[in-house]
Scaffold this active site. Structure first.
Site, PDB file in Angstrom:
ATOM      1  CG  HIS A 158      38.148  43.068  37.206  1.00  0.00           C
ATOM      2  ND1 HIS A 158      37.359  42.671  36.155  1.00  0.00           N
ATOM      3  CD2 HIS A 158      39.327  42.429  37.027  1.00  0.00           C
ATOM      4  CE1 HIS A 158      38.023  41.840  35.380  1.00  0.00           C
ATOM      5  NE2 HIS A 158      39.222  41.684  35.891  1.00  0.00           N
ATOM      6  CG  ASP A 161      34.640  44.533  35.195  1.00  0.00           C
ATOM      7  OD1 ASP A 161      35.234  45.310  35.960  1.00  0.00           O
ATOM      8  OD2 ASP A 161      35.127  43.449  34.826  1.00  0.00           O
ATOM      9  CB  SER A 209      41.247  41.458  33.364  1.00  0.00           C
ATOM     10  OG  SER A 209      40.603  40.355  33.918  1.00  0.00           O
TER      11      SER A 209
END
Length: 724
Positions: free
Chosen positions: A118, A148, A243
């Site tokens: 992402h 992911d 992230s």
């Protein structure tokens, strides 16, 4: 997605380097011994000697803990990178560029970087900032949305020294209570580290309280993730920008890739899964998985002693074609017993099937109504959830490749064609006869079949790629016949392609004008001001105008024009003064009856030409620099208190991910100079940009006025052969 995920947990991307191998085993043993000594000494703490002994053990423990954490940090911290991404999104038939940030870790001397998918999703350009603050460009090696995870590769040609590298550890060795560190660039700030403990080593997300159905998480609409993941839950703080950053154990190993976070809950993808996926992405650019088209439910609440409940079956999938039905209980696969009692075990079974080679023949024994049934299932390739998208500006639409999953969910006969995902208002597609709509499937154009998005791109580029060649432009067809599939029907639409016009807005014919701003004095306001009747109160006298020369002042109330009273009954009469003045002759002299400090004055004022309004200003939109500007108006200068000698063009819009946006330009900046050329207005702006596009320099310097400060900004264009 579950309530917990929707409201408390977020993927941290909105904003978003490794030392030597670990030499720490003996030190960890010593650390454990000191901890044991500290615990055992506490009950004996009677008397001064015992207290001193306990203090010494405590100090030694703290010192050793600091040393272990520091060494673990230093084993991974140098390999940590901050990732800047120029993204592309599609909406309303248009393409929009943006920026996002994330974190990642260098995992090989060749410059491979592991991060979240992402973070890289819809990325057009990637730049990584290393531990020594150097910025290095990177390319996308591959993405795996289902876990992911993604891999980038740094451009090692831009580097001279060897890269610091981190290594994966064994996430299966993690236990609840183990110390872990979360590393990354929160809020796009400099690298940071937070410390916490592992609170769960096999976290999955179910549908709600008491549910044992695994939710299909979507970080992007239509794209599933986490099907094969049992997350590591920990309480080391992560924030937007973290992230893709590493979760590190006290051995200095990557044991997870941080993905989700919120409040005091953080979740990381286990390193054993991440290592396997990154190896596949580096080798093949994708993770190839088998698929049988079923979902599973644990037997914990079913009363069954063995097997796993098949909760859903894709009708035309491999299992459905083999006769498997929803409600069957899978007992054995290729002779091996299968039992899934708890929801945490479901990802393991899904991963087991996905890891099989494509085309594997599986003998599945299921129980149905007390009877055992054998089905022969041939695994198929697990297809992507979403296809790539593309904008077609001259047609005024965006379109997407159709995947098998999309075809099933939309109940399409096949994946042939390209799906329209958006139509621009006022564009060629919306003005077609009949109009093209979102979810239409383009099957052919002028009789040329469109088997997929690549065919649509090929037709478009053949027609419009030489757009800057006048002769080629003259040969383009004036109309195109689109064949469309729409909800089971076959339609034809005539499209008249046209590029966006940059026509200047219409301007009013010059009229008479008085250089003041006013507000109507309605009856209630007149009452508060102690006036017998209303009029128009002057709120500003524009400098260097005939009104200023005539001596009009702020606070004056204009009662009449040439002895004709201005009767203000309410807000509906707000334009009465302007209409009265505009009916007069430019350069003529009008007598204003003005009330000032209780006295009535007669003030003659010479009438001027109306000044250019902002919505009448000429504009220029540049597709290469991805910004739009307009000429300055009299009112811009007045509002910003700029002298009449201030020249330039005012920036109206900037695409955040375009050259101008990445160079730091903002809406409302006044462009004063480009390189060494002063910008006097739109004419000089267009001329300078034309010269720049011809020369194609690697850097363009732009000086702007922002508020009361001038700013020196530089842009770094990435020229292509199609640039003007």
């Amino acid at each position: 997605m579950s309530h917990l995920i929707q409201h408390r947990i977020q993927p941290w991307h909105a904003l978003s380097f490794q030392g030597a191998l670990i030499r720490r085993t003996a030190r960890l043993r010593r650390f454990s011994s000191l901890l044991l000594m500290l615990v055992l000494s506490a009950p004996q703490a009677f008397g001064d000697d015992a207290v001193h002994t306990s203090d010494a053990a405590h100090d030694a423990f703290r010192s050793e803990l600091r040393r272990v954490i520091a060494e673990a940090r230093d084993s991974v911290f140098p390999a940590l990178v901050s990732i800047g991404v120029v993204t592309v999104q599609y909406s309303g038939g248009k393409e929009f560029k943006g920026r996002s940030v994330g974190s990642g870790t260098i995992i090989s001397p060749e410059g491979y970087v592991v991060t979240n998918q992402h973070v890289t999703s819809n990325g057009r350009k990637f730049v990584c900032t290393l531990s020594d603050k150097r910025e290095v460009s990177a390319r996308l090696v591959g993405e795996d949305p289902l876990t992911d995870l993604a891999v980038l590769q740094l451009d090692t040609d831009e580097l001279e020294e060897p890269l610091p590298v981190a290594r994966f550890g064994d996430s299966a060795r993690l236990e609840i209570g183990d110390y872990v560190m979360a590393m990354g660039s929160p809020f796009s700030l400099s690298r940071s580290v937070s410390l916490g403990i592992v609170s769960n080593t096999e976290r999955v997300f179910a549908g709600g309280f008491g549910s044992d159905d695994i939710e299909e998480m979507e970080l992007e609409a239509g794209q599933r993730t986490g099907l094969f993941t049992r997350w590591i839950q920990h309480d080391a703080v992560i924030s937007p920008g973290n992230s893709g950053g590493p979760l590190v154990n006290l051995r200095g190993e990557i044991v997870g890739v941080n993905e989700l976070g919120g409040s005091t809950l953080s979740f990381a993808i286990p390193s054993n899964l991440a290592a396997r996926v990154t190896d596949a992405l580096i080798a093949d650019g994708e993770v190839v998985r088998s698929w049988v088209g079923v979902s599973f439910k644990p037997i914990q609440r079913t009363g069954l002693e063995a097997g796993v409940l098949i909760s859903s079956v894709v009708l035309d999938g491999p299992a459905g074609a083999a006769g498997v039905e929803a409600g069957d209980v899978l007992l054995r696969l290729d002779g091996e017993p299968v039992t899934v009692r708890f929801v945490e075990e479901v990802p393991l079974l899904l991963d087991r099937i996905a890891s099989l080679p494509i085309g594997t023949s599986l003998e599945a024994v299921v129980q149905r109504g007390g009877e055992e049934i054998t089905a022969r299932i041939i695994t198929a390739k697990l297809a992507k959830d979403l296809g790539k998208q593309r904008v077609f500006p001259i047609w005024g639409l965006t379109a997407q490749a159709i995947t098998e999953k999309m075809a099933r969910e939309w109940r399409l006969d096949s994946t042939a064609g390209a799906m329209v995902t958006g139509v621009r208002r006022g564009g060629s597609a919306q003005l077609a006869e009949p109009p093209i709509e979102a979810a239409d499937i383009v099957r052919s154009i002028d009789g040329r079949p469109i088997a997929g998005l690549d065919d649509l791109i090929a037709v478009y580029e053949e027609l419009y790629q030489p757009a800057r060649d006048p002769e080629a432009s003259a040969e383009r067809p004036g109309e195109l016949l689109f064949e469309l599939a729409r909800r089971g029907t076959n339609r034809l639409a005539i499209v008249s392609p046209r590029e966006d016009d940059e026509d200047d807005p219409p301007r009013e014919l010059p009229k008479a004008w008085i250089g003041v701003a006013t507000q109507p004095v309605v009856p209630r306001l007149a009452e508060h001001l102690g006036l017998e009747r209303g009029g128009f109160r002057i709120t500003r006298v524009y400098p260097e105008t005939e009104a200023a020369a005539a001596g009009l002042e702020v606070g004056d109330v204009i009662l009449a024009v040439d002895d004709e009273a201005l009767v203000v009954a309410g807000r509906q009469d707000a334009a009465l003064l302007a209409r009265r003045v505009r009916s007069l002759e430019i350069d003529g002299v009008t007598d204003l009856t003005v009330l000032r400090s209780g006295q009535t004055l007669e003030i003659p004022v010479r009438l001027e030409r109306t000044r250019l309004a902002k919505d009448e200003a000429r504009r220029h939109a540049d597709s290469d620099f991805e910004m739009s500007v307009r000429e300055l108006t009299f009112f811009d200068r007045d509002e910003n208190r700029w002298d009449s000698d201030v020249r330039g063009v005012l920036i109206e819009n900037v695409d955040p991910g375009g050259w101008a946006g990445l160079g730091g330009l903002r809406p409302n900046d006044l462009v004063l100079r480009i390189n060494d050329e002063p910008i006097r207005g739109l004419k000089s702006f267009r001329r300078v940009l034309k010269e720049i596009k011809r020369e194609q320099p690697s850097r363009v310097v732009i000086v702007v006025l922002r508020g009361v400060k001038t700013h020196f900004q530089y842009l770094e264009p990435e020229w292509t052969p199609t640039s003007d």
